[in-house]
Design a protein around this motif. Structure first.
Motif, PDB file in Angstrom:
ATOM      1  N   PRO A  21       0.825  -1.204   0.000  1.00 56.59           N
ATOM      2  CA  PRO A  21       0.000   0.000   0.000  1.00 56.59           C
ATOM      3  C   PRO A  21       0.862   1.259   0.000  1.00 56.59           C
ATOM      4  O   PRO A  21       1.908   1.306   0.632  1.00 56.59           O
ATOM      5  N   ALA A  22       0.408   2.256  -0.717  1.00 57.13           N
ATOM      6  CA  ALA A  22       1.126   3.529  -0.776  1.00 57.13           C
ATOM      7  C   ALA A  22       0.341   4.567   0.010  1.00 57.13           C
ATOM      8  O   ALA A  22      -0.855   4.708  -0.157  1.00 57.13           O
ATOM      9  N   HIS A  23       1.036   5.260   0.880  1.00 57.67           N
ATOM     10  CA  HIS A  23       0.403   6.299   1.685  1.00 57.67           C
ATOM     11  C   HIS A  23       1.145   7.602   1.458  1.00 57.67           C
ATOM     12  O   HIS A  23       2.341   7.683   1.680  1.00 57.67           O
ATOM     13  N   ALA A  24       0.443   8.626   1.074  1.00 66.04           N
ATOM     14  CA  ALA A  24       1.064   9.921   0.802  1.00 66.04           C
ATOM     15  C   ALA A  24       1.681  10.506   2.062  1.00 66.04           C
ATOM     16  O   ALA A  24       2.618  11.280   2.000  1.00 66.04           O
ATOM     17  N   SER A  25       1.168  10.120   3.218  1.00 66.69           N
ATOM     18  CA  SER A  25       1.629  10.727   4.451  1.00 66.69           C
ATOM     19  C   SER A  25       2.857  10.061   5.045  1.00 66.69           C
ATOM     20  O   SER A  25       3.441  10.595   5.979  1.00 66.69           O
ATOM     21  N   ASP A  26       3.271   8.892   4.532  1.00 67.19           N
ATOM     22  CA  ASP A  26       4.375   8.148   5.133  1.00 67.19           C
ATOM     23  C   ASP A  26       5.634   8.981   5.310  1.00 67.19           C
ATOM     24  O   ASP A  26       6.208   9.024   6.385  1.00 67.19           O
ATOM     25  N   ASP A  27       6.093   9.631   4.262  1.00 64.31           N
ATOM     26  CA  ASP A  27       7.329  10.385   4.338  1.00 64.31           C
ATOM     27  C   ASP A  27       7.165  11.659   5.155  1.00 64.31           C
ATOM     28  O   ASP A  27       8.089  12.103   5.820  1.00 64.31           O
ATOM     29  N   MET A  28       6.008  12.254   5.105  1.00 63.70           N
ATOM     30  CA  MET A  28       5.777  13.532   5.768  1.00 63.70           C
ATOM     31  C   MET A  28       5.627  13.394   7.282  1.00 63.70           C
ATOM     32  O   MET A  28       5.822  14.348   8.004  1.00 63.70           O
ATOM     33  N   CYS A  29       5.296  12.218   7.753  1.00 63.13           N
ATOM     34  CA  CYS A  29       5.044  12.040   9.180  1.00 63.13           C
ATOM     35  C   CYS A  29       6.034  11.075   9.828  1.00 63.13           C
ATOM     36  O   CYS A  29       5.706  10.412  10.801  1.00 63.13           O
ATOM     37  N   ASN A  30       7.205  11.015   9.300  1.00 58.42           N
ATOM     38  CA  ASN A  30       8.238  10.158   9.862  1.00 58.42           C
ATOM     39  C   ASN A  30       8.949  10.938  10.963  1.00 58.42           C
ATOM     40  O   ASN A  30      10.025  11.483  10.756  1.00 58.42           O
ATOM     41  N   VAL A  31       8.313  11.018  12.127  1.00 62.89           N
ATOM     42  CA  VAL A  31       8.781  11.840  13.242  1.00 62.89           C
ATOM     43  C   VAL A  31       8.912  10.963  14.482  1.00 62.89           C
ATOM     44  O   VAL A  31       7.987  10.212  14.803  1.00 62.89           O
ATOM     45  N   PRO A  32      10.030  11.062  15.209  1.00 63.31           N
ATOM     46  CA  PRO A  32      10.149  10.302  16.462  1.00 63.31           C
ATOM     47  C   PRO A  32       9.050  10.692  17.446  1.00 63.31           C
ATOM     48  O   PRO A  32       8.714  11.880  17.569  1.00 63.31           O
ATOM     49  N   LYS A  33       8.500   9.723  18.142  1.00 60.70           N
ATOM     50  CA  LYS A  33       7.408   9.977  19.100  1.00 60.70           C
ATOM     51  C   LYS A  33       7.788  11.034  20.135  1.00 60.70           C
ATOM     52  O   LYS A  33       6.933  11.792  20.588  1.00 60.70           O
ATOM     53  N   ALA A  34       9.049  11.108  20.492  1.00 68.51           N
ATOM     54  CA  ALA A  34       9.501  12.086  21.488  1.00 68.51           C
ATOM     55  C   ALA A  34       9.278  13.526  21.021  1.00 68.51           C
ATOM     56  O   ALA A  34       9.189  14.442  21.844  1.00 68.51           O
ATOM     57  N   ASP A  35       9.180  13.734  19.711  1.00 69.83           N
ATOM     58  CA  ASP A  35       8.994  15.072  19.149  1.00 69.83           C
ATOM     59  C   ASP A  35       7.530  15.431  18.906  1.00 69.83           C
ATOM     60  O   ASP A  35       7.230  16.545  18.476  1.00 69.83           O
ATOM     61  N   TRP A  36       6.623  14.509  19.163  1.00 73.37           N
ATOM     62  CA  TRP A  36       5.207  14.753  18.898  1.00 73.37           C
ATOM     63  C   TRP A  36       4.619  15.741  19.896  1.00 73.37           C
ATOM     64  O   TRP A  36       4.922  15.711  21.081  1.00 73.37           O
ATOM     65  N   PHE A  79      -2.033  15.535   9.625  1.00 71.73           N
ATOM     66  CA  PHE A  79      -1.094  16.545  10.090  1.00 71.73           C
ATOM     67  C   PHE A  79       0.173  15.900  10.638  1.00 71.73           C
ATOM     68  O   PHE A  79       0.122  14.859  11.305  1.00 71.73           O
ATOM     69  N   ASN A  80       1.315  16.560  10.382  1.00 76.25           N
ATOM     70  CA  ASN A  80       2.579  16.153  10.966  1.00 76.25           C
ATOM     71  C   ASN A  80       2.443  16.356  12.471  1.00 76.25           C
ATOM     72  O   ASN A  80       2.078  17.451  12.911  1.00 76.25           O
ATOM     73  N   PRO A  81       2.736  15.332  13.294  1.00 77.13           N
ATOM     74  CA  PRO A  81       2.504  15.443  14.730  1.00 77.13           C
ATOM     75  C   PRO A  81       3.494  16.349  15.467  1.00 77.13           C
ATOM     76  O   PRO A  81       3.229  16.745  16.595  1.00 77.13           O
ATOM     77  N   ALA A  82       4.598  16.704  14.834  1.00 78.36           N
ATOM     78  CA  ALA A  82       5.581  17.574  15.477  1.00 78.36           C
ATOM     79  C   ALA A  82       5.376  19.041  15.119  1.00 78.36           C
ATOM     80  O   ALA A  82       5.586  19.926  15.937  1.00 78.36           O
ATOM     81  N   THR A  83       4.922  19.304  13.889  1.00 74.51           N
ATOM     82  CA  THR A  83       4.806  20.683  13.406  1.00 74.51           C
ATOM     83  C   THR A  83       3.371  21.139  13.197  1.00 74.51           C
ATOM     84  O   THR A  83       3.129  22.330  13.037  1.00 74.51           O
ATOM     85  N   PHE A  84       2.442  20.193  13.173  1.00 76.64           N
ATOM     86  CA  PHE A  84       1.031  20.431  12.833  1.00 76.64           C
ATOM     87  C   PHE A  84       0.870  20.935  11.404  1.00 76.64           C
ATOM     88  O   PHE A  84      -0.171  21.488  11.053  1.00 76.64           O
TER      89      PHE A  84
END
Length: 93
Positions: A21-36, A79-84
């Motif tokens: 499966p391809a998800h458009a958000s995969d690359d954009m939301c690759n953020v360590p949980k500590a930064d969320w 939304f990116n969980p670190a930057t919104f």
């Protein structure tokens, strides 16, 4: 290599690509949980912008929001969980 064998190899390779499966958000939301940031902080931000947030959940490393936007349109947004930063927004008519 025979034509039949070449076709079989090509078809098998294609199936491997199609089954992932391809998800458009995969690359954009690759953020360590500590930064969320928190879901509550995103809800507050969107509410201040005029959104009526119905649900926020985590999907593919992003925050997935179901809401009515400031224009009254039904929205499913990621939304990116670190930057919104909005990664993807789907509006329904």
């Amino acid at each position: 290599m025979s034509a039949a064998l070449a076709f079989t190899v090509l078809a098998a390779g294609s199936l491997g690509v199609l089954s992932t499966p391809a998800h458009a958000s995969d690359d954009m939301c690759n953020v360590p949980k500590a930064d969320w940031k928190t879901k509550e902080a995103l809800t507050e931000k969107l509410t201040a912008e005029g959104w009526d947030v119905r649900k926020v959940k985590t999907e593919d490393g992003c925050f997935e929001v179901y809401a009515m936007d400031a224009a009254g349109k039904k929205v499913e947004a990621y939304f990116n969980p670190a930057t919104f930063e909005a990664v993807k927004i789907k509006k329904q008519d």
